[in-house]
Every structure is written in C-alpha cells, then in structure tokens.
Scaffold this active site. Structure first.
Site, PDB file in Angstrom:
ATOM      1  N   LYS A 164     -25.098  -6.386 -33.657  1.00 24.84           N
ATOM      2  CA  LYS A 164     -25.221  -7.870 -32.924  1.00 24.84           C
ATOM      3  C   LYS A 164     -23.748  -8.435 -32.622  1.00 24.84           C
ATOM      4  O   LYS A 164     -22.932  -8.295 -33.690  1.00 24.84           O
ATOM      5  CB  LYS A 164     -25.966  -8.570 -33.608  1.00 24.84           C
ATOM      6  CG  LYS A 164     -27.563  -8.295 -33.805  1.00 24.84           C
ATOM      7  CD  LYS A 164     -28.445  -8.245 -32.593  1.00 24.84           C
ATOM      8  CE  LYS A 164     -29.627  -8.062 -32.783  1.00 24.84           C
ATOM      9  NZ  LYS A 164     -30.387  -8.149 -31.374  1.00 24.84           N
ATOM     10  N   LYS A 264     -39.992  -2.873 -24.943  1.00 21.03           N
ATOM     11  CA  LYS A 264     -40.720  -3.727 -25.974  1.00 21.03           C
ATOM     12  C   LYS A 264     -42.319  -4.151 -25.466  1.00 21.03           C
ATOM     13  O   LYS A 264     -42.033  -5.044 -24.165  1.00 21.03           O
ATOM     14  CB  LYS A 264     -39.977  -5.290 -26.238  1.00 21.03           C
ATOM     15  CG  LYS A 264     -38.667  -4.796 -27.043  1.00 21.03           C
ATOM     16  CD  LYS A 264     -38.149  -5.966 -27.495  1.00 21.03           C
ATOM     17  CE  LYS A 264     -36.831  -5.572 -28.372  1.00 21.03           C
ATOM     18  NZ  LYS A 264     -36.058  -6.843 -28.490  1.00 21.03           N
TER      19      LYS A 264
HETATM   20 MG    MG Z   1     -31.753  -6.730 -27.917  1.00 24.79          MG
END
Ligand code: MG
Length: 372
Positions: A164, A264
């Site tokens: 991240k 997703k």
């Molecule tokens: Mg992502």
C-alpha cells in the site's frame, strides 16, 4: 423460492491494524447472511461493506437497511433457480448498493450449486484446482520494517506482494523493498486513489522498480486521467475502485485506462456482473485477478470459487484465515500451501466449507430475520 433471509452482524478483531491511504482498520464489523430456500437449503454469504464509507460508499449499516427495506422484497415469491437473473431482479428500482445486492446474489449461486449437487466453483465454470495467492501489506513508517515483513511473506510462500502506498509514503518504501528482495520478486503497489493528475512525475518514478502493477493511482472516476497516465508509464495500471461493473471495464479498455482489473464481486453487485466483465476483459486483452475485502472465511469461499475460473492467472488476494483472524468462522479454516496456493474445493458441494454456527452465535452484535 426463498423462505427467509437472516442478517447477523459479527465483529472480528484483526490480528494487527492495517494502514492504507484511506485509513486504519483494527477490527472488522461483518454482515453475514443466512438465506433459506423453500426447498430446505441454506446458503451463508457475506456482505463485504465495511464499517465506514472510507473505501466504498456502502457501509454495514447501509447494506443492512438496503437488504431489509428494498432488496429482500424484490425476491419475494420469485424463483431464484437461475442465479444469473438475480442481479437484474435486484436492480429493479434499486440503483447502487452493489455490496448489498452481491451478498444476496452470490447466496443464490450457492443455493443453485447445492441444488445441483455440485461445487460453487464448478457452477461458475471454475476449473483450476489450486489458485495462487498474493498478499497486501499496509503502509509502514519505516522502510526496513516493511522490507522485513515482505521477506516474511515470501518465506510463507505468497506469490505476489502488494504494498500500500500514499503520497509521501511511496518511492522510499518501494526502493527499500525492491533492494531487499531483488529484481525477480513480483511486487505491486496500491494507492487506493491517493494521487492526482499533478503527481504524474512521482508515479513515473515508480517505473524503475519493475512493478507488476500500480493499482488505482487516481480517483475512481478519473478514467481519462488514468488513460493519460498509462500512456506515460511502462508499468501496467490496475484499476480497482473504478471497476464497478462490466461497463466500466469496457470504458477502461476503450480509453486505455489500464491493463489489469481487480475483480471484486461485492463492488460489482455479484457474480453475474463479474462474469460479464470477464468476457469484456478477455475481448480487450485485460488481465484480471480476484481482490479481497478482509472477508471472513465465508466471503473467502466465494472468492476462491471465483478465482478458479480459467481466466484468472494472476495471484488473488486470497490470504489464509490465519493471516488476519485469530479464529475464523468456517471449518476447515482457509490455508495456503508452502508454495503459495489455496486449494479450490471443486469436489465438494456448494462452498465446500462448514460454517461454524456456534462461533458465529458467540460473536453476534445484532440479528434480524426477514421472512419472505
Ligand atoms: Mg486496491
């Protein structure tokens, strides 16, 4: 036809807090659904909405209300034997609320798998018996700590490491990790939309690290900005938050906004929109992988089934239960082999795992049952 939908909210503590550009997460409020059909079958599913709208507009609370007030009534008295029709049915007069819709839609796929006596993975068209697993690591203040964590994940077997990043927490972190692991380890970064078009120089600076992808550098609606950026970068852009449905995949392809899609099902409203998005990915030569939303073992079962589809070749965010939770709500808990694969329960009916009802009962924060 459905008989009832039971909503339960549980809270699971994360083993360690997770930091991304959109905030810190320490535990997970999870909305679970238990959907019963009139022919005596039960499907458990999970709504991936989070506690706050920091990552996506929906929340546990908004999904709860949407399911009870608007979505469940749309399934009243209607056949759900064809799960591929459920998304359209749930979208009659209800815009958005994709995660709430997905929790219901995906449960209908599991019900149909059980009805046919087959695995959910097979019903979806899955063929891969084991699928590669990647991991995402939160932002760390200290590059050396991050590098150590990455090495531990590699030793555990993970097939891809995703870091991240955020403004001011990018090049140094990536440089330290790349130096620690060498040039051949598949590394990716995920900005969760933290940058703007004015940051192109910083993002171009990431090109030298040989990353497998830069995920969602810009705002989710900025597909034109992503296209301009992709034209300047060697590293493939992967869109995540932007991929809200099959039409977005098509826009991405037409504009050249990226070369990879993070799929997703929760964000897209369920499996049917995903299947149609994958057709577009295939036609446009866009790579795809299955992303994660800190699911419990129930949500994980759906993602593993999806990841077994032949189109998915890149490692998915399918970490084993033990990475995030002290104890999962399914048995067996999801595990990963030492070479970084999760087994797909292709030969077991439905999800292929047992839901630990006693454990769930002990974790309940609130519950509500809807009779249809
Ligand atoms: Mg992502």
């Amino acid at each position: 036809m459905l008989e009832s939908i039971s909503l339960r909210e549980i809270r699971l503590a994360l083993k360690e807090p997770f930091v991304a550009s959109h905030g810190v997460q320490e535990s997970r409020r999870i909305l679970l659904l238990e959907v019963r059909s009139r022919d005596g079958l039960t499907a458990w599913s999970e709504c991936v909405a989070q506690e706050t709208p920091g990552y996506a507009p929906e929340t546990v609370d908004s999904a709860w209300d949407a399911i009870r007030d608007w979505l469940a009534p749309l399934l009243q008295g209607s056949s759900v034997d064809d799960p591929s029709a459920v998304y359209a049915q749930l979208s009659t007069h209800v815009r958005g609320h994709a995660m709430a819709k997905a929790a219901l839609e995906m449960a209908c796929w599991d019900l149909e798998a059980q009805r046919r006596g087959t695995s959910l993975a097979s019903l979806l068209g899955g063929t891969q018996r084991r699928v590669p697993v990647g991991v995402a690591l939160g932002i760390q203040d200290d590059p050396q700590t991050l590098a150590r964590k990455v090495k531990r994940c590699l030793a555990d077997g993970y097939r891809r490491i995703k870091l991240k990043i955020a403004r001011g927490a990018d090049q140094k972190l990536v440089a330290a990790v790349r130096e620690a692991v060498g040039p051949d380890v598949p590394l990716a970064v995920d900005a969760n939309g933290a940058y703007t078009r004015g940051d192109a120089a910083v993002l171009r600076g990431l090109d030298r690290f040989g990353l497998s992808m830069i995920e969602q550098p810009l705002h989710e609606d900025d597909l034109v900005g992503h296209a301009d950026l992709q034209a300047e970068l060697t590293t493939p852009i992967c869109l995540d938050e932007s991929i809200t449905g099959p039409e977005r995949v098509e826009t991405m392809i037409r504009l050249g906004s990226g070369r990879i899609a993070n799929i997703k099902p929760g964000r897209m409203g369920g499996f049917q929109p995903v299947l149609s998005a994958l057709e577009r990915c295939a036609a446009g030569g866009v790579g795809a992988w299955v992303g994660g939303m800190f699911e419990s073992g129930i949500g994980r079962a759906y993602n593993v089934a999806l990841a077994s589809l032949p189109y998915f070749s890149l490692p998915g965010d399918l970490s084993p239960s033990g990475r995030y939770w002290e104890e999962d709500v399914v048995s067996p808990a999801w595990t990963m082999s030492s070479d970084g694969f999760v087994e797909v329960p292709l030969d077991r009916i439905g999800l292929g795992i047992e839901v630990d009802r006693d454990r769930i009962e002990g974790l309940i924060q609130r519950a509500e049952s809807i009779r249809l």
